[in-house]
Design an enzyme around this catalytic site. Structure first.
Site, PDB file in Angstrom:
ATOM      1  N   ARG A  97     -16.052  -3.681  -1.591  1.00 37.24           N
ATOM      2  CA  ARG A  97     -14.911  -4.278  -1.850  1.00 37.24           C
ATOM      3  C   ARG A  97     -14.964  -5.088  -2.955  1.00 37.24           C
ATOM      4  O   ARG A  97     -15.970  -5.745  -3.187  1.00 37.24           O
ATOM      5  CB  ARG A  97     -14.333  -5.051  -0.637  1.00 37.24           C
ATOM      6  CG  ARG A  97     -14.082  -4.367   0.654  1.00 37.24           C
ATOM      7  CD  ARG A  97     -13.899  -5.184   1.495  1.00 37.24           C
ATOM      8  NE  ARG A  97     -15.177  -6.250   1.936  1.00 37.24           N
ATOM      9  CZ  ARG A  97     -15.022  -7.366   2.997  1.00 37.24           C
ATOM     10  NH1 ARG A  97     -13.833  -7.213   3.555  1.00 37.24           N
ATOM     11  NH2 ARG A  97     -15.885  -8.052   3.116  1.00 37.24           N
ATOM     12  N   LYS A 127       0.688  -1.132   0.059  1.00 39.58           N
ATOM     13  CA  LYS A 127      -0.074  -0.247  -0.118  1.00 39.58           C
ATOM     14  C   LYS A 127       0.876   1.413   0.065  1.00 39.58           C
ATOM     15  O   LYS A 127       0.493   2.169  -0.841  1.00 39.58           O
ATOM     16  CB  LYS A 127      -0.863   0.096   1.192  1.00 39.58           C
ATOM     17  CG  LYS A 127      -2.016  -1.073   0.875  1.00 39.58           C
ATOM     18  CD  LYS A 127      -2.953  -1.066   2.356  1.00 39.58           C
ATOM     19  CE  LYS A 127      -3.848  -2.321   1.961  1.00 39.58           C
ATOM     20  NZ  LYS A 127      -3.257  -3.741   1.805  1.00 39.58           N
ATOM     21  N   ASN A 168       1.346  -4.523  -5.798  1.00 37.37           N
ATOM     22  CA  ASN A 168       1.331  -5.810  -5.197  1.00 37.37           C
ATOM     23  C   ASN A 168       2.598  -6.323  -5.633  1.00 37.37           C
ATOM     24  O   ASN A 168       3.045  -6.795  -7.127  1.00 37.37           O
ATOM     25  CB  ASN A 168       0.209  -6.641  -5.789  1.00 37.37           C
ATOM     26  CG  ASN A 168      -0.999  -6.147  -4.927  1.00 37.37           C
ATOM     27  OD1 ASN A 168      -1.644  -6.563  -4.028  1.00 37.37           O
ATOM     28  ND2 ASN A 168      -1.924  -5.201  -5.474  1.00 37.37           N
ATOM     29  N   ASP A 199      -2.749  -2.477  -9.017  1.00 34.40           N
ATOM     30  CA  ASP A 199      -4.255  -2.049  -8.837  1.00 34.40           C
ATOM     31  C   ASP A 199      -4.715  -0.493  -9.353  1.00 34.40           C
ATOM     32  O   ASP A 199      -4.178   0.351  -8.739  1.00 34.40           O
ATOM     33  CB  ASP A 199      -4.784  -2.523  -7.384  1.00 34.40           C
ATOM     34  CG  ASP A 199      -4.561  -3.975  -7.028  1.00 34.40           C
ATOM     35  OD1 ASP A 199      -4.365  -4.621  -8.124  1.00 34.40           O
ATOM     36  OD2 ASP A 199      -4.727  -4.297  -5.796  1.00 34.40           O
ATOM     37  N   ARG A 214     -11.868  -6.603 -10.995  1.00 38.70           N
ATOM     38  CA  ARG A 214     -12.679  -7.208  -9.955  1.00 38.70           C
ATOM     39  C   ARG A 214     -13.710  -6.295  -9.484  1.00 38.70           C
ATOM     40  O   ARG A 214     -13.474  -5.144  -9.043  1.00 38.70           O
ATOM     41  CB  ARG A 214     -11.538  -7.411  -8.619  1.00 38.70           C
ATOM     42  CG  ARG A 214     -10.704  -8.522  -8.697  1.00 38.70           C
ATOM     43  CD  ARG A 214      -9.260  -8.219  -9.688  1.00 38.70           C
ATOM     44  NE  ARG A 214      -8.691  -7.223  -9.021  1.00 38.70           N
ATOM     45  CZ  ARG A 214      -7.843  -6.889  -8.067  1.00 38.70           C
ATOM     46  NH1 ARG A 214      -7.678  -7.993  -7.519  1.00 38.70           N
ATOM     47  NH2 ARG A 214      -7.150  -5.559  -8.010  1.00 38.70           N
ATOM     48  N   GLU A 228      -2.686   0.379  -5.139  1.00 38.29           N
ATOM     49  CA  GLU A 228      -1.967  -0.518  -4.670  1.00 38.29           C
ATOM     50  C   GLU A 228      -0.785  -0.954  -5.607  1.00 38.29           C
ATOM     51  O   GLU A 228      -1.272  -1.327  -6.810  1.00 38.29           O
ATOM     52  CB  GLU A 228      -2.471  -1.668  -4.160  1.00 38.29           C
ATOM     53  CG  GLU A 228      -3.450  -1.174  -2.780  1.00 38.29           C
ATOM     54  CD  GLU A 228      -3.711  -2.661  -2.095  1.00 38.29           C
ATOM     55  OE1 GLU A 228      -3.419  -3.652  -2.169  1.00 38.29           O
ATOM     56  OE2 GLU A 228      -4.894  -2.409  -1.151  1.00 38.29           O
ATOM     57  N   ARG A 263      -6.423  -5.288 -11.947  1.00 36.92           N
ATOM     58  CA  ARG A 263      -5.257  -5.637 -11.790  1.00 36.92           C
ATOM     59  C   ARG A 263      -4.538  -5.969 -12.828  1.00 36.92           C
ATOM     60  O   ARG A 263      -4.787  -6.545 -13.821  1.00 36.92           O
ATOM     61  CB  ARG A 263      -5.215  -6.987 -11.063  1.00 36.92           C
ATOM     62  CG  ARG A 263      -4.235  -7.870 -10.973  1.00 36.92           C
ATOM     63  CD  ARG A 263      -3.086  -7.290 -10.166  1.00 36.92           C
ATOM     64  NE  ARG A 263      -3.520  -7.124  -8.817  1.00 36.92           N
ATOM     65  CZ  ARG A 263      -3.483  -7.922  -7.744  1.00 36.92           C
ATOM     66  NH1 ARG A 263      -3.113  -9.289  -7.936  1.00 36.92           N
ATOM     67  NH2 ARG A 263      -3.843  -7.579  -6.635  1.00 36.92           N
ATOM     68  N   LYS A 317      -7.886   1.822   5.403  1.00 36.36           N
ATOM     69  CA  LYS A 317      -7.771   0.299   5.419  1.00 36.36           C
ATOM     70  C   LYS A 317      -6.188   0.280   6.001  1.00 36.36           C
ATOM     71  O   LYS A 317      -5.558   1.053   6.083  1.00 36.36           O
ATOM     72  CB  LYS A 317      -7.648  -0.153   3.887  1.00 36.36           C
ATOM     73  CG  LYS A 317      -6.684   0.757   3.009  1.00 36.36           C
ATOM     74  CD  LYS A 317      -6.824   0.187   1.459  1.00 36.36           C
ATOM     75  CE  LYS A 317      -6.216   1.050   0.247  1.00 36.36           C
ATOM     76  NZ  LYS A 317      -6.406   0.498  -0.910  1.00 36.36           N
TER      77      LYS A 317
END
Length: 313
Positions: free
Chosen positions: A233, A125, A283, A273, A225, A281, A210, A160
């Site tokens: 979410r 993050k 990842n 993301d 997503r 984000e 993603r 978060k």
């Protein structure tokens, strides 16, 4: 070539969607030999080399018993052609200790992907903050008053934890500020833990995309997503629906800007993301979505990864 996967327990894999499994399958098909261990099985004795209790495995093609163990033995990591760190978050103290052991193995001659120091330097993050031109309004703080001021400015926000995964611990607070104090206390543990706060992006209804980058190059499809029902979410683990789609111009711009920078730091595989036009984000620990993209588009992401791994060795 012998390839070691440092990962979660094999018995817990959901092979119909697991990216690490897809990597193993592709590499075995190319003639590489597969072994696996968990981070807790790494060890380093004074005066010795970093070792692990590993299982050499063969993938069987049987969904109910997808691997068989050929042998179990203690091996030094430098004796593998490549070591792939694929342990899922949380990015906690034990994860960090594992990267230190893997970094020592590198000094002894092991080739580790993603590089352990790069994993530590890019918490998933916090890493976005370096690329301010690509992110929306974002605050990292443990201070409740700072969070209140951010909410007063942006009205609709997401909070978060910095060490969460799979959508765990994500809260939305709208303009009325309902439960902001309680949510803040829960996440910042009364001021002792940092929290990420971001302006809510309404484009989430079209998906949290993603974008995979392998060896500095973007996979030409993302997996969006999409939240379901009343859920904010989008994570697949939280019930989001995964829809593969070609990269947008903005997706490609982001990937082409960040990809080479991150690859040069030792990050062979990255999952960026993106919501709307903004990175949310980066990842690096165990990016996923290989199988979903391949199943829906026919683009062979595992093959692209294996090509990049072989080229890096």
């Amino acid at each position: 070539m012998n390839i070691l996967f440092v990962a979660d327990p094999l018995e817990a894999f959901k092979i119909y969607k697991d990216t690490t499994f897809a990597m193993m399958r592709e590499l075995q098909q190319r003639g590489h030999r597969i072994a696996a261990c968990e981070p807790k099985q790494l060890s380093w004795m004074r005066g010795g080399l970093v070792e692990a209790d590993v299982r050499a495995i063969t993938l069987t093609g049987d969904a109910s018993a997808w691997f068989k163990v050929d042998s179990t033995q203690r091996m030094t990591l430098k004796d593998f052609g490549a070591v792939l760190m694929r342990k899922d978050p949380p990015f906690d103290a034990e994860y960090i200790y594992a990267t230190h052991l893997l970094e020592q193995a590198e000094r002894e001659g092991a080739r580790v992907f993603n590089e352990p120091s790069a994993l530590r330097d890019h918490p998933e993050k916090l890493a976005i903050m370096e690329f301010a031109q690509f992110i929306g309004p974002t605050l990292v703080t443990s201070n409740a008053a700072d969070i209140q001021r951010f909410h007063a400015e942006h009205k609709d926000i997401i909070l978060k934890p910095l060490d969460g995964m799979g959508g765990m611990g994500i809260f939305r607070v709208r303009a009325d500020g309902l439960n902001l104090g309680s949510i803040t206390e829960t996440l910042n543990r009364n001021g002792t833990q940092s929290v990420m706060v971001q302006k809510f992006l309404p484009e989430i209804v079209r998906g949290d995309k993603r974008v995979l980058v392998i060896g500095g190059q973007p996979v030409p499809y993302s997996l969006a997503r999409i939240p379901q029902g009343s859920e904010v979410r989008a994570n697949l683990a939280a019930g989001g629906k995964g829809v593969a789609q070609p990269l947008s111009n903005r997706d490609r711009e982001i990937a082409q800007a960040l990809g080479p920078v991150l690859a040069a730091r030792g990050l062979l595989l990255v999952g960026i993301d993106v919501i709307g036009d903004y990175v949310t984000e980066i990842n690096v620990t165990s990016p996923t979505c290989f199988q979903e993209i391949f199943q829906q588009t026919g683009f062979d992401v595992p093959a692209m990864f294996a090509d990049a791994l072989e080229a890096a060795l």
